[in-house]
Design a protein around this motif. Structure first.
Motif, PDB file in Angstrom:
ATOM      1  N   GLN A   1      -2.228   1.299  14.877  1.00  0.00           N
ATOM      2  CA  GLN A   1      -3.564   1.809  14.548  1.00  0.00           C
ATOM      3  C   GLN A   1      -3.673   3.286  14.897  1.00  0.00           C
ATOM      4  OE1 GLN A   1      -6.080   0.464  13.062  1.00  0.00           O
ATOM      5  NE2 GLN A   1      -8.039   1.050  13.924  1.00  0.00           N
TER       6      GLN A   1
ATOM      7  N   ARG B   1      -2.533   6.225  12.379  1.00  0.00           N
ATOM      8  CA  ARG B   1      -3.359   6.728  11.276  1.00  0.00           C
ATOM      9  C   ARG B   1      -4.528   7.583  11.760  1.00  0.00           C
ATOM     10  NH1 ARG B   1      -8.113   4.177   9.476  1.00  0.00           N
ATOM     11  NH2 ARG B   1      -8.885   2.533  10.853  1.00  0.00           N
TER      12      ARG B   1
ATOM     13  N   SER C   1      -9.995   0.425   6.952  1.00  0.00           N
ATOM     14  CA  SER C   1      -8.845   0.495   7.862  1.00  0.00           C
ATOM     15  C   SER C   1      -7.594   1.050   7.198  1.00  0.00           C
ATOM     16  CB  SER C   1      -8.544  -0.898   8.428  1.00  0.00           C
ATOM     17  OG  SER C   1      -8.269  -1.809   7.371  1.00  0.00           O
ATOM     18  N   TYR C   2      -7.572   1.169   5.866  1.00  0.00           N
ATOM     19  CA  TYR C   2      -6.379   1.704   5.200  1.00  0.00           C
ATOM     20  C   TYR C   2      -6.418   3.226   5.037  1.00  0.00           C
ATOM     21  CZ  TYR C   2      -9.479   1.588   1.102  1.00  0.00           C
ATOM     22  OH  TYR C   2     -10.533   1.766   0.246  1.00  0.00           O
TER      23      TYR C   2
ATOM     24  N   LEU D   1       0.724   6.501  -0.625  1.00  0.00           N
ATOM     25  CA  LEU D   1       0.085   6.890   0.634  1.00  0.00           C
ATOM     26  C   LEU D   1      -0.925   8.012   0.437  1.00  0.00           C
ATOM     27  CD1 LEU D   1      -0.034   6.493   3.720  1.00  0.00           C
ATOM     28  CD2 LEU D   1       1.822   8.172   3.918  1.00  0.00           C
TER      29      LEU D   1
ATOM     30  N   CYS E   1      -4.424   7.047   0.048  1.00  0.00           N
ATOM     31  CA  CYS E   1      -5.079   6.524   1.252  1.00  0.00           C
ATOM     32  C   CYS E   1      -5.274   7.612   2.306  1.00  0.00           C
ATOM     33  CB  CYS E   1      -4.258   5.388   1.855  1.00  0.00           C
ATOM     34  SG  CYS E   1      -3.930   4.019   0.734  1.00  0.00           S
TER      35      CYS E   1
END
Length: 584
Positions: free
Chosen positions: A38, A41, A73-74, A136, A139
């Protein structure tokens, strides 16, 4: 020079913090792993761009709270460790892919199947990594550089990436062109030379400017290593030159073969060459073929097969020819007589002339560019190093000087006195008010003061830089200033050594010293990371407020009431107010 809060040097003894740390240590391994993933990111102080946009630990914490509270959360923060690591990996993968692609189609098209299969598998893996990077980016948040706004909203990220030209440009990067290598030799031999020529030209035109993308990913590496901006640009020029030279070298080798492979125009000599190339250097009559061949290009290629010239040798020979053409020093027999090839080589010659004249200009600009703040910063840092060497300063003091300078200017040097001197007093006051008014307006004693008084107070503020572990206030000393914490984190300790808490961006302490001079301090205040602090001295404040006796009396009355209240509640209060009471 980049300084951050080093957790290993500060062991927090606040009860709530210790309890929280103990709970974290008691978590199961899979929960610890999830928390670690976690954190990848979230915004991190280790990312080189963080210091430009998030200048303190407090700002980083608030930014991560915004990410966790308001977005899915992404979503990945653009200043996260995941983004840092992926940029380094993508830089390596992208360059391997872009260097392997032209080399494979130019020099490995007639190699044995096992060799080609190995190259195909490697490049397909590189393409998969680039596909993952492409996904990616949908995101990952982005920064609007005009406003320095950090955008994390999924919808805005999606539409920012959905710009048609940019989307297609990125899409063409990771297409598996290498799969065509399996049939490339057959296409060349079986009437597909023109198609192959168009394909090679498309690869060249579509990828020759990709060094800009490579530079974008490369920038994170020197900034993480604290390399000067001027050296970084020189390295980029060298890499860009090698990249363009590599692609042109490969193009210069394969184009003549494609031109000779056209079945409607190829001669007996050219037919013999293609036959030898397809038999993978195992043709039994190469020496006999050489005796009957008159075409100089075919003779050169057949000689390579007769002597088993390695791919490396052929590559560097082609590079030598490309350099000679690019620098306009080739002779007529160095190039083929086919008009297409001659036009290509003339274009290479022209572009080479442009490039080799452009590079010295760029390098001269790098070495002498007083208008660029980053170059000025590097020059001043070099002067500082020379000063420290000449004065025989200790290593620890030299590091403090560099860190103080780096915290003050954050890789962008400017002469504040010169800049402020260009503007009249009203504009100078406006600049200071926009910078510091929020610090002064939050003080209880200054509430409801007239605007012009606040302006005079702000004009009296003096910026001071404190590095990690620097003592800002010492318990037992006599106060004569108030402090405004613009950026950074400080720890407050009681005289008995007990840690009372932390203060972050926007906090202030020592305001009673403006009313009662020589009030004894009852706490130590230590910087936990590089801090920007504005100091307001007793003398400056009195010079501003004394002409307004009614305001001074009101502030004194408020200060006395505050002191009385703090004395009564000093042993019971908990939290920030207790900290402020000890500071005064």
């Amino acid at each position: 020079m980049r300084q951050r809060l080093k957790e290993s040097r500060h062991i927090c003894t606040i009860e709530e913090t210790r309890i929280s740390q103990a709970e974290d240590r008691a978590l199961p391994r899979h929960m610890k792993l999830l928390r670690t993933l976690q954190r990848l990111r979230l915004a991190s102080g280790k990312h080189p761009s963080t210091e430009k946009h998030l200048k303190s630990s407090y700002q980083i914490v608030k930014e991560n709270e915004r990410l966790l509270r308001s977005y899915p959360s992404y979503i990945v923060h653009p200043f996260s460790l995941l983004r840092l690591y992926s940029d380094v990996i993508v830089f390596i993968v992208m360059n391997l892919h872009l260097m392997l692609l032209p080399f494979a189609f130019s020099f490995l098209a007639f190699e044995s199947h096992p060799t080609r299969h190995t190259v195909e598998y490697i490049d397909l893996f590189l393409c998969l990594v680039l596909v993952a990077e492409f996904a990616l980016t949908f995101c990952t948040g982005f920064v609007v550089f005009e406003t320095n706004e950090i955008v994390l909203e999924p919808r805005k990220i999606f539409f920012n990436r959905l710009r048609p030209f940019r989307l297609m440009y990125d899409f063409f990067l990771f297409l598996p062109y290498i799969l065509l290598l399996e049939v490339f030799d057959k296409l060349i031999y079986e009437a597909g030379a023109e198609t192959c020529l168009g394909f090679v030209t498309f690869l060249y035109l579509g990828h020759i400017a990709r060094f800009r993308d490579s530079n974008r990913y490369f920038n994170v590496i020197p900034r993480s290593l604290n390399l000067p901006e001027s050296k970084t640009r020189i390295v980029q020029v060298i890499m860009n030159t090698l990249y363009v030279l590599h692609w042109t070298t490969c193009l210069g080798y394969i184009i003549p073969i494609l031109l000779k492979a056209n079945p409607s125009t190829r001669s007996f000599d050219e037919e013999r060459l293609l036959s030898v190339m397809r038999t993978q250097m195992q043709h039994p009559n190469i020496s006999e073929a050489l005796q009957n061949v008159t075409n100089p290009f075919v003779r050169l290629r057949l000689s390579d097969f007769e002597t088993n010239a390695s791919t490396t040798y052929r590559y560097f020979r082609s590079m030598m020819v490309t350099l000679r053409v690019g620098m306009a020093s080739s002779e007529k027999q160095d190039i083929e007589q086919h008009f297409v090839y001659r036009w290509v080589m003339m274009l290479v010659m022209f572009l080479g002339w442009l490039w080799f004249n452009y590079v010295p200009v760029v390098l001269c600009r790098f070495f002498d560019s007083p208008e660029m703040a980053t170059d000025q910063y590097d020059k001043f840092m070099a002067n500082l190093n020379a000063f420290a060497y000449n004065k025989h300063l200790s290593d620890s003091l030299q590091n403090k000087l560099r860190n103080n300078f780096a915290t003050r200017f954050r890789t962008r040097y400017f002469d504040e006195e010169m800049i402020m001197g260009l503007f009249p007093q009203n504009l100078r006051s406006s600049i200071r008010m926009e910078t510091c008014r929020h610090l002064v307006a939050s003080v209880d004693l200054f509430k409801n003061l007239p605007y012009f008084i606040l302006t005079d107070i702000v004009n009296c503020l003096r910026l001071e830089i404190y590095l990690q572990d620097d003592m800002i206030i010492t318990a037992g000393s006599y106060g004569d200033s108030m402090y405004f914490l613009a950026m950074g984190t400080v720890a407050v300790y009681a005289m008995n050594g007990k840690e009372l808490g932390h203060l972050t961006d926007g906090a202030y302490f020592g305001e009673i010293s403006l009313i009662k001079r020589n009030q004894q301090r009852t706490a130590n205040v230590i910087a936990l990371e590089p801090c920007e602090i504005y100091r307001l001295s007793y003398e400056d404040f009195q010079s501003v407020i004394k002409p307004h006796a009614y305001l001074l009396n009101r502030i004194r009355k408020q200060a006395e009431q505050r002191l009385s209240m703090l004395k009564k509640k000093k042993d019971k209060m908990y939290g920030k107010k207790l900290i402020e009471g000890f500071l005064q």
